[in-house]
Motif scaffolding. Structure first.
Motif, PDB file in Angstrom:
ATOM      1  N   ASP A   1       0.839  -1.191   0.000  1.00  0.00           N
ATOM      2  CA  ASP A   1       0.000   0.000   0.000  1.00  0.00           C
ATOM      3  C   ASP A   1       0.877   1.244   0.000  1.00  0.00           C
ATOM      4  O   ASP A   1       1.922   1.283   0.646  1.00  0.00           O
ATOM      5  CB  ASP A   1      -0.892   0.021   1.238  1.00  0.00           C
ATOM      6  CG  ASP A   1      -1.985  -1.035   1.177  1.00  0.00           C
ATOM      7  OD1 ASP A   1      -2.315  -1.456   0.064  1.00  0.00           O
ATOM      8  OD2 ASP A   1      -2.490  -1.411   2.240  1.00  0.00           O
ATOM      9  N   LEU A   2       0.441   2.265  -0.730  1.00  0.00           N
ATOM     10  CA  LEU A   2       1.154   3.535  -0.767  1.00  0.00           C
ATOM     11  C   LEU A   2       0.245   4.662  -0.286  1.00  0.00           C
ATOM     12  O   LEU A   2      -0.963   4.639  -0.542  1.00  0.00           O
ATOM     13  CB  LEU A   2       1.638   3.848  -2.192  1.00  0.00           C
ATOM     14  CG  LEU A   2       2.737   2.952  -2.759  1.00  0.00           C
ATOM     15  CD1 LEU A   2       3.054   3.358  -4.195  1.00  0.00           C
ATOM     16  CD2 LEU A   2       3.998   3.039  -1.921  1.00  0.00           C
ATOM     17  N   LEU A   3       0.813   5.601   0.401  1.00  0.00           N
ATOM     18  CA  LEU A   3       0.087   6.784   0.849  1.00  0.00           C
ATOM     19  C   LEU A   3       0.678   8.009   0.180  1.00  0.00           C
ATOM     20  O   LEU A   3       1.883   8.071  -0.077  1.00  0.00           O
ATOM     21  CB  LEU A   3       0.182   6.924   2.372  1.00  0.00           C
ATOM     22  CG  LEU A   3      -0.441   5.788   3.190  1.00  0.00           C
ATOM     23  CD1 LEU A   3      -0.174   6.012   4.674  1.00  0.00           C
ATOM     24  CD2 LEU A   3      -1.929   5.689   2.945  1.00  0.00           C
TER      25      LEU A   3
ATOM     26  N   PRO B   1       1.277  11.829   0.800  1.00  0.00           N
ATOM     27  CA  PRO B   1       1.238  12.862   1.849  1.00  0.00           C
ATOM     28  C   PRO B   1       0.491  14.108   1.453  1.00  0.00           C
ATOM     29  O   PRO B   1      -0.114  14.775   2.289  1.00  0.00           O
ATOM     30  CB  PRO B   1       2.730  13.158   2.099  1.00  0.00           C
ATOM     31  CG  PRO B   1       3.438  11.915   1.689  1.00  0.00           C
ATOM     32  CD  PRO B   1       2.652  11.373   0.524  1.00  0.00           C
TER      33      PRO B   1
ATOM     34  N   ASP C   1       2.976   1.910  12.313  1.00  0.00           N
ATOM     35  CA  ASP C   1       2.184   2.603  11.295  1.00  0.00           C
ATOM     36  C   ASP C   1       0.687   2.446  11.527  1.00  0.00           C
ATOM     37  O   ASP C   1      -0.086   3.378  11.321  1.00  0.00           O
ATOM     38  CB  ASP C   1       2.575   2.146   9.885  1.00  0.00           C
ATOM     39  CG  ASP C   1       2.481   0.646   9.707  1.00  0.00           C
ATOM     40  OD1 ASP C   1       2.368  -0.086  10.709  1.00  0.00           O
ATOM     41  OD2 ASP C   1       2.525   0.181   8.536  1.00  0.00           O
TER      42      ASP C   1
ATOM     43  N   LEU D   1      -4.520   4.787  11.940  1.00  0.00           N
ATOM     44  CA  LEU D   1      -3.330   4.973  11.108  1.00  0.00           C
ATOM     45  C   LEU D   1      -2.495   6.092  11.715  1.00  0.00           C
ATOM     46  O   LEU D   1      -2.978   7.213  11.924  1.00  0.00           O
ATOM     47  CB  LEU D   1      -3.735   5.332   9.680  1.00  0.00           C
ATOM     48  CG  LEU D   1      -2.622   5.835   8.751  1.00  0.00           C
ATOM     49  CD1 LEU D   1      -1.574   4.759   8.527  1.00  0.00           C
ATOM     50  CD2 LEU D   1      -3.188   6.297   7.419  1.00  0.00           C
ATOM     51  N   ASN D   2      -1.249   5.776  11.987  1.00  0.00           N
ATOM     52  CA  ASN D   2      -0.316   6.752  12.551  1.00  0.00           C
ATOM     53  C   ASN D   2       0.284   7.561  11.409  1.00  0.00           C
ATOM     54  O   ASN D   2       1.272   7.159  10.798  1.00  0.00           O
ATOM     55  CB  ASN D   2       0.769   6.019  13.351  1.00  0.00           C
ATOM     56  CG  ASN D   2       1.816   6.971  13.904  1.00  0.00           C
ATOM     57  OD1 ASN D   2       1.650   8.196  13.884  1.00  0.00           O
ATOM     58  ND2 ASN D   2       2.909   6.402  14.388  1.00  0.00           N
ATOM     59  N   TRP D   3      -0.309   8.720  11.096  1.00  0.00           N
ATOM     60  CA  TRP D   3       0.182   9.551   9.996  1.00  0.00           C
ATOM     61  C   TRP D   3       1.582  10.067  10.297  1.00  0.00           C
ATOM     62  O   TRP D   3       2.371  10.316   9.380  1.00  0.00           O
ATOM     63  CB  TRP D   3      -0.787  10.700   9.746  1.00  0.00           C
ATOM     64  CG  TRP D   3      -0.522  11.461   8.488  1.00  0.00           C
ATOM     65  CD1 TRP D   3      -0.091  12.739   8.360  1.00  0.00           C
ATOM     66  CD2 TRP D   3      -0.671  10.971   7.141  1.00  0.00           C
ATOM     67  NE1 TRP D   3       0.034  13.098   7.034  1.00  0.00           N
ATOM     68  CE2 TRP D   3      -0.322  12.025   6.260  1.00  0.00           C
ATOM     69  CE3 TRP D   3      -1.079   9.746   6.600  1.00  0.00           C
ATOM     70  CZ2 TRP D   3      -0.354  11.877   4.880  1.00  0.00           C
ATOM     71  CZ3 TRP D   3      -1.111   9.614   5.219  1.00  0.00           C
ATOM     72  CH2 TRP D   3      -0.753  10.673   4.380  1.00  0.00           C
ATOM     73  N   ASP D   4       1.893  10.202  11.568  1.00  0.00           N
ATOM     74  CA  ASP D   4       3.220  10.664  11.963  1.00  0.00           C
ATOM     75  C   ASP D   4       4.312   9.681  11.532  1.00  0.00           C
ATOM     76  O   ASP D   4       5.465  10.067  11.350  1.00  0.00           O
ATOM     77  CB  ASP D   4       3.275  10.850  13.490  1.00  0.00           C
ATOM     78  CG  ASP D   4       4.117  12.047  13.899  1.00  0.00           C
ATOM     79  OD1 ASP D   4       3.776  13.170  13.493  1.00  0.00           O
ATOM     80  OD2 ASP D   4       5.129  11.849  14.600  1.00  0.00           O
ATOM     81  N   TYR D   5       3.944   8.428  11.352  1.00  0.00           N
ATOM     82  CA  TYR D   5       4.892   7.410  10.887  1.00  0.00           C
ATOM     83  C   TYR D   5       5.358   7.737   9.469  1.00  0.00           C
ATOM     84  O   TYR D   5       6.509   7.494   9.113  1.00  0.00           O
ATOM     85  CB  TYR D   5       4.200   6.046  10.923  1.00  0.00           C
ATOM     86  CG  TYR D   5       5.038   4.883  10.460  1.00  0.00           C
ATOM     87  CD1 TYR D   5       5.805   4.150  11.358  1.00  0.00           C
ATOM     88  CD2 TYR D   5       5.035   4.493   9.115  1.00  0.00           C
ATOM     89  CE1 TYR D   5       6.553   3.060  10.933  1.00  0.00           C
ATOM     90  CE2 TYR D   5       5.783   3.408   8.684  1.00  0.00           C
ATOM     91  CZ  TYR D   5       6.551   2.707   9.596  1.00  0.00           C
ATOM     92  OH  TYR D   5       7.295   1.635   9.166  1.00  0.00           O
ATOM     93  N   TYR D   6       4.448   8.309   8.669  1.00  0.00           N
ATOM     94  CA  TYR D   6       4.752   8.612   7.267  1.00  0.00           C
ATOM     95  C   TYR D   6       5.209  10.058   7.081  1.00  0.00           C
ATOM     96  O   TYR D   6       6.037  10.336   6.211  1.00  0.00           O
ATOM     97  CB  TYR D   6       3.521   8.336   6.401  1.00  0.00           C
ATOM     98  CG  TYR D   6       3.107   6.888   6.414  1.00  0.00           C
ATOM     99  CD1 TYR D   6       3.717   5.962   5.584  1.00  0.00           C
ATOM    100  CD2 TYR D   6       2.117   6.437   7.283  1.00  0.00           C
ATOM    101  CE1 TYR D   6       3.355   4.627   5.597  1.00  0.00           C
ATOM    102  CE2 TYR D   6       1.747   5.097   7.313  1.00  0.00           C
ATOM    103  CZ  TYR D   6       2.367   4.199   6.474  1.00  0.00           C
ATOM    104  OH  TYR D   6       2.017   2.881   6.503  1.00  0.00           O
ATOM    105  N   VAL D   7       4.651  10.958   7.878  1.00  0.00           N
ATOM    106  CA  VAL D   7       5.018  12.368   7.794  1.00  0.00           C
ATOM    107  C   VAL D   7       5.359  12.850   9.209  1.00  0.00           C
ATOM    108  O   VAL D   7       4.489  13.365   9.924  1.00  0.00           O
ATOM    109  CB  VAL D   7       3.886  13.222   7.192  1.00  0.00           C
ATOM    110  CG1 VAL D   7       4.374  14.649   6.949  1.00  0.00           C
ATOM    111  CG2 VAL D   7       3.368  12.604   5.899  1.00  0.00           C
TER     112      VAL D   7
END
Length: 335
Positions: free
Chosen positions: A83-85, A87, A186, A210-216
């Motif tokens: 899966d891709l997010l 930002p 995540d 979903l931990n958005w902080d994990y990605y951003v």
């Protein structure tokens, strides 16, 4: 967790057996309940199975198990890759795809009129566009609502398919805090407290995070999900009621969690241009319904969207690939 996963796997094994041997289709919820009874699960074990069902099935298909077909709830092919997010949102894709196109904004379609060799589109301000070919990408929820009139009406087989496929609902609740206080993973999940209710509906209330902080990093943001029947009911609540309910759930794990400083809530069922999230196969659904909706009319009107993709429905991939396919049918590539 291995023991809990094992209980769920045993339950699903019986469901898979029913999937292949039932004479008549039935709601997936009935098959899950049958399996749990066969295994003689305790109340706590049922809570676990129902929680896993919410996570693996209801959130995946945006539909409660009571609405899903035992035969075909998991119809489709697995997607290859991770899966891709994005930002900055889907605009990272759409801005590129839209380059050079003449896109008319604030144009609400009310009527699509066609014959054997012509097609026109009327919009709410009275303007009419004519075209050699037309690709209809209205979401299934909009097609179901009949707010866009087809003249003549769509063929009967296509109307049956549109009304028979289920259009599920998954909403997101984006919460920004002044600091992080949660797990650094995540994704994480919060079960309803043991004994608070063994039903899937009880377990479906703000279960996945979903931990958005994990990605951003530095955003201090959580994204909470709600699907199925609970998501529909949640749209009737106020923002403050929803935030309070989410924080009650979060504080079962982090009692000192602060209130969010900002939030964003989706209500896709209430959005007149969506009327839901994505497609699922309900009881007595036929796999052919996806291709029935995709079938062109008079080599003039073509249909695209995740609801036209049997293999990849409910995915961005399915929507994108169906658009490519419809475009290639409408204007065949030069050889």
């Amino acid at each position: 967790l291995q023991q809990e996963q094992s209980i769920y796997d045993k339950t699903l094994k019986i469901v898979n057996f029913l999937q292949s041997n039932l004479i008549n289709d039935q709601p997936l919820s009935d098959s899950l309940d049958f399996a749990m009874n066969e295994l003689n699960l305790s109340s706590n074990e049922r809570e676990i199975v129902n929680f896993y069902s919410v996570d693996n099935i209801e959130l995946e298909y945006a539909t409660s198990c009571e609405k899903l077909s035992t035969y075909y709830y998991d119809i489709g092919l697995p997607l290859i890759g991770v899966d891709l997010l994005f930002p900055s949102g889907y605009n990272q894709i759409l801005d590129i795809l839209a380059q050079g196109l003449n896109i008319r904004f604030n144009s609400i379609v009310t009527l699509i009129k066609y014959s054997s060799n012509s097609v026109s589109v009327s919009i709410s301000n009275g303007q009419i566009y004519t075209a050699d070919k037309l690709i209809v990408t209205l979401p299934l929820g909009v097609l179901k609502s009949n707010v866009v009139t087809f003249d003549p009406p769509l063929p009967n087989y296509k109307q049956i398919a549109i009304q028979s496929l289920y259009f599920g609902l998954l909403n997101k609740f984006v919460l920004r805090f002044n600091q992080t206080f949660w797990s650094d993973k995540d994704f994480f999940y919060i079960m309803a407290p043991t004994g608070s209710g063994e039903s899937r509906y009880d377990q479906s209330q703000f279960a996945e995070y979903l931990n958005w902080d994990y990605y951003v990093p530095g955003t201090n943001t959580l994204i909470v999900f709600a699907s199925g029947d609970f998501a529909f009911n949640a749209e009737t609540l106020t923002d403050s009621q929803l935030i309070n309910q989410i924080m009650i759930k979060i504080k079962t794990v982090w009692p000192n969690a602060p209130q969010p400083i900002q939030y964003l809530i989706t209500r896709w069922n209430s959005d007149p241009f969506a009327r839901g999230s994505y497609t699922a196969c309900s009881v007595n659904c036929k796999p052919s319904y996806y291709s029935d909706i995709a079938q062109s009319i008079n080599d003039l009107i073509f249909f695209a969207g995740e609801h036209t993709s049997r293999d990849f429905s409910a995915t961005t991939n399915g929507a994108y690939l169906s658009g490519q396919n419809a475009a290639n049918l409408a204007i065949p590539p030069r050889k």
